[in-house]
Design a protein around this motif. Structure first.
Motif, PDB file in Angstrom:
ATOM      1  N   ALA A  45       0.408   2.458  -0.655  1.00  0.00           N
ATOM      2  CA  ALA A  45       0.631   2.144   0.759  1.00  0.00           C
ATOM      3  C   ALA A  45       0.525   3.377   1.661  1.00  0.00           C
ATOM      4  O   ALA A  45       0.530   3.244   2.882  1.00  0.00           O
ATOM      5  N   CYS A  46       0.409   4.549   1.062  1.00  0.00           N
ATOM      6  CA  CYS A  46       0.355   5.786   1.841  1.00  0.00           C
ATOM      7  C   CYS A  46      -0.919   5.869   2.674  1.00  0.00           C
ATOM      8  O   CYS A  46      -2.023   5.680   2.173  1.00  0.00           O
ATOM      9  N   THR A  47      -0.752   6.177   3.950  1.00  0.00           N
ATOM     10  CA  THR A  47      -1.892   6.331   4.861  1.00  0.00           C
ATOM     11  C   THR A  47      -2.272   7.795   5.051  1.00  0.00           C
ATOM     12  O   THR A  47      -3.156   8.098   5.845  1.00  0.00           O
ATOM     13  N   ARG A  48      -1.574   8.689   4.347  1.00  0.00           N
ATOM     14  CA  ARG A  48      -1.792  10.137   4.440  1.00  0.00           C
ATOM     15  C   ARG A  48      -1.570  10.670   5.849  1.00  0.00           C
ATOM     16  O   ARG A  48      -2.273  11.569   6.307  1.00  0.00           O
ATOM     17  N   CYS A  49      -0.595  10.111   6.538  1.00  0.00           N
ATOM     18  CA  CYS A  49      -0.301  10.584   7.897  1.00  0.00           C
ATOM     19  C   CYS A  49       0.311  11.979   7.874  1.00  0.00           C
ATOM     20  O   CYS A  49       0.209  12.717   8.848  1.00  0.00           O
ATOM     21  N   GLY A  50       0.985  12.331   6.770  1.00  0.00           N
ATOM     22  CA  GLY A  50       1.552  13.662   6.625  1.00  0.00           C
ATOM     23  C   GLY A  50       2.903  13.875   7.272  1.00  0.00           C
ATOM     24  O   GLY A  50       3.403  15.001   7.295  1.00  0.00           O
ATOM     25  N   LEU A  51       3.522  12.825   7.804  1.00  0.00           N
ATOM     26  CA  LEU A  51       4.818  13.007   8.457  1.00  0.00           C
ATOM     27  C   LEU A  51       5.889  13.483   7.486  1.00  0.00           C
ATOM     28  O   LEU A  51       6.723  14.308   7.837  1.00  0.00           O
ATOM     29  N   CYS A  52       5.851  12.992   6.262  1.00  0.00           N
ATOM     30  CA  CYS A  52       6.841  13.426   5.269  1.00  0.00           C
ATOM     31  C   CYS A  52       6.685  14.917   4.982  1.00  0.00           C
ATOM     32  O   CYS A  52       7.670  15.660   4.930  1.00  0.00           O
ATOM     33  N   GLU A  53       5.456  15.333   4.820  1.00  0.00           N
ATOM     34  CA  GLU A  53       5.158  16.736   4.541  1.00  0.00           C
ATOM     35  C   GLU A  53       5.557  17.627   5.725  1.00  0.00           C
ATOM     36  O   GLU A  53       6.146  18.699   5.552  1.00  0.00           O
ATOM     37  N   LEU A  54       5.266  17.178   6.916  1.00  0.00           N
ATOM     38  CA  LEU A  54       5.563  17.934   8.133  1.00  0.00           C
ATOM     39  C   LEU A  54       7.062  18.080   8.367  1.00  0.00           C
ATOM     40  O   LEU A  54       7.536  19.139   8.788  1.00  0.00           O
ATOM     41  N   ARG A  55       7.815  17.027   8.090  1.00  0.00           N
ATOM     42  CA  ARG A  55       9.244  17.011   8.403  1.00  0.00           C
ATOM     43  C   ARG A  55      10.137  17.595   7.311  1.00  0.00           C
ATOM     44  O   ARG A  55      11.300  17.895   7.570  1.00  0.00           O
ATOM     45  N   CYS A  56       9.628  17.749   6.093  1.00  0.00           N
ATOM     46  CA  CYS A  56      10.458  18.253   4.995  1.00  0.00           C
ATOM     47  C   CYS A  56      10.891  19.694   5.279  1.00  0.00           C
ATOM     48  O   CYS A  56      10.060  20.591   5.365  1.00  0.00           O
ATOM     49  N   PRO A  57      12.199  19.929   5.405  1.00  0.00           N
ATOM     50  CA  PRO A  57      12.658  21.278   5.728  1.00  0.00           C
ATOM     51  C   PRO A  57      12.519  22.261   4.559  1.00  0.00           C
ATOM     52  O   PRO A  57      12.604  23.470   4.768  1.00  0.00           O
ATOM     53  N   ASP A  58      12.289  21.744   3.363  1.00  0.00           N
ATOM     54  CA  ASP A  58      12.211  22.602   2.184  1.00  0.00           C
ATOM     55  C   ASP A  58      10.804  22.688   1.598  1.00  0.00           C
ATOM     56  O   ASP A  58      10.625  23.232   0.505  1.00  0.00           O
ATOM     57  N   PHE A  59       9.819  22.122   2.297  1.00  0.00           N
ATOM     58  CA  PHE A  59       8.419  22.145   1.841  1.00  0.00           C
ATOM     59  C   PHE A  59       8.278  21.587   0.428  1.00  0.00           C
ATOM     60  O   PHE A  59       7.494  22.090  -0.369  1.00  0.00           O
ATOM     61  N   ALA A  60       9.054  20.546   0.123  1.00  0.00           N
ATOM     62  CA  ALA A  60       9.099  19.990  -1.227  1.00  0.00           C
ATOM     63  C   ALA A  60       8.091  18.873  -1.449  1.00  0.00           C
ATOM     64  O   ALA A  60       7.963  18.385  -2.567  1.00  0.00           O
ATOM     65  N   ILE A  61       7.373  18.465  -0.421  1.00  0.00           N
ATOM     66  CA  ILE A  61       6.437  17.348  -0.564  1.00  0.00           C
ATOM     67  C   ILE A  61       5.068  17.724  -0.010  1.00  0.00           C
ATOM     68  O   ILE A  61       4.966  18.406   1.004  1.00  0.00           O
ATOM     69  N   TYR A  62       4.041  17.281  -0.723  1.00  0.00           N
ATOM     70  CA  TYR A  62       2.664  17.545  -0.317  1.00  0.00           C
ATOM     71  C   TYR A  62       1.864  16.255  -0.479  1.00  0.00           C
ATOM     72  O   TYR A  62       1.952  15.607  -1.506  1.00  0.00           O
ATOM     73  N   VAL A  63       1.102  15.916   0.533  1.00  0.00           N
ATOM     74  CA  VAL A  63       0.250  14.734   0.484  1.00  0.00           C
ATOM     75  C   VAL A  63      -1.199  15.197   0.384  1.00  0.00           C
ATOM     76  O   VAL A  63      -1.708  15.878   1.268  1.00  0.00           O
ATOM     77  N   GLY A  64      -1.841  14.836  -0.725  1.00  0.00           N
ATOM     78  CA  GLY A  64      -3.210  15.260  -0.966  1.00  0.00           C
ATOM     79  C   GLY A  64      -4.199  14.125  -0.824  1.00  0.00           C
ATOM     80  O   GLY A  64      -3.873  13.054  -0.329  1.00  0.00           O
ATOM     81  N   GLY A  65      -5.402  14.381  -1.330  1.00  0.00           N
ATOM     82  CA  GLY A  65      -6.499  13.431  -1.215  1.00  0.00           C
ATOM     83  C   GLY A  65      -6.441  12.303  -2.221  1.00  0.00           C
ATOM     84  O   GLY A  65      -5.411  12.000  -2.782  1.00  0.00           O
ATOM     85  N   ALA A  66      -7.593  11.741  -2.450  1.00  0.00           N
ATOM     86  CA  ALA A  66      -7.718  10.573  -3.312  1.00  0.00           C
ATOM     87  C   ALA A  66      -7.591  10.937  -4.786  1.00  0.00           C
ATOM     88  O   ALA A  66      -7.980  12.022  -5.204  1.00  0.00           O
ATOM     89  N   THR A  67      -7.057  10.005  -5.559  1.00  0.00           N
ATOM     90  CA  THR A  67      -6.962  10.193  -7.009  1.00  0.00           C
ATOM     91  C   THR A  67      -8.196   9.679  -7.706  1.00  0.00           C
ATOM     92  O   THR A  67      -8.430   9.955  -8.870  1.00  0.00           O
ATOM     93  N   ASN A  68      -9.012   8.920  -7.012  1.00  0.00           N
ATOM     94  CA  ASN A  68     -10.180   8.283  -7.612  1.00  0.00           C
ATOM     95  C   ASN A  68     -11.275   9.327  -7.832  1.00  0.00           C
ATOM     96  O   ASN A  68     -11.828   9.864  -6.898  1.00  0.00           O
ATOM     97  N   ALA A  69     -11.594   9.583  -9.081  1.00  0.00           N
ATOM     98  CA  ALA A  69     -12.598  10.589  -9.416  1.00  0.00           C
ATOM     99  C   ALA A  69     -13.933   9.950  -9.812  1.00  0.00           C
ATOM    100  O   ALA A  69     -14.835  10.633 -10.271  1.00  0.00           O
ATOM    101  N   ASN A  70     -14.040   8.649  -9.627  1.00  0.00           N
ATOM    102  CA  ASN A  70     -15.289   7.957  -9.990  1.00  0.00           C
ATOM    103  C   ASN A  70     -16.398   8.290  -8.999  1.00  0.00           C
ATOM    104  O   ASN A  70     -16.202   8.258  -7.808  1.00  0.00           O
ATOM    105  N   THR A  71     -17.548   8.625  -9.534  1.00  0.00           N
ATOM    106  CA  THR A  71     -18.714   8.835  -8.696  1.00  0.00           C
ATOM    107  C   THR A  71     -19.801   7.914  -9.213  1.00  0.00           C
ATOM    108  O   THR A  71     -20.206   8.002 -10.370  1.00  0.00           O
ATOM    109  N   ALA A  72     -20.242   7.028  -8.383  1.00  0.00           N
ATOM    110  CA  ALA A  72     -21.203   6.013  -8.831  1.00  0.00           C
ATOM    111  C   ALA A  72     -22.589   6.463  -8.705  1.00  0.00           C
ATOM    112  O   ALA A  72     -23.255   7.158  -8.326  1.00  0.00           O
TER     113      ALA A  72
END
Length: 72
Positions: A45-72
């Protein structure tokens, strides 16, 4: 068709369980365990808005890219 899923990395050693990231997540991806530490309950459900990462006072969370490594 492939689906991109955000990679949510939580450094449990840095997380103090304040819940700020949970409060700011607009899609309710994050939840707290019994010990108060955060985990990604619904990463699809994550939209990668980054609000969690931005607001974390301890820099404990990071939102990265896609997990899908398939290349067709």
């Amino acid at each position: 068709m492939t689906e991109d899923v955000a990679v949510i990395t939580i450094n449990e050693k840095w997380c103090k369980g304040c819940g700020i990231c949970i409060a700011f997540c607009p899609t309710k991806v994050l939840e707290a365990r019994e010990d108060g530490k955060v985990f990604a309950a619904n990463p699809a459900a994550c939209t990668r808005c980054g609000l969690c990462e931005l607001r974390c006072p301890d820099f404990a969370i990071y939102v990265g890219g896609a997990t899908n490594a398939n290349t067709a």
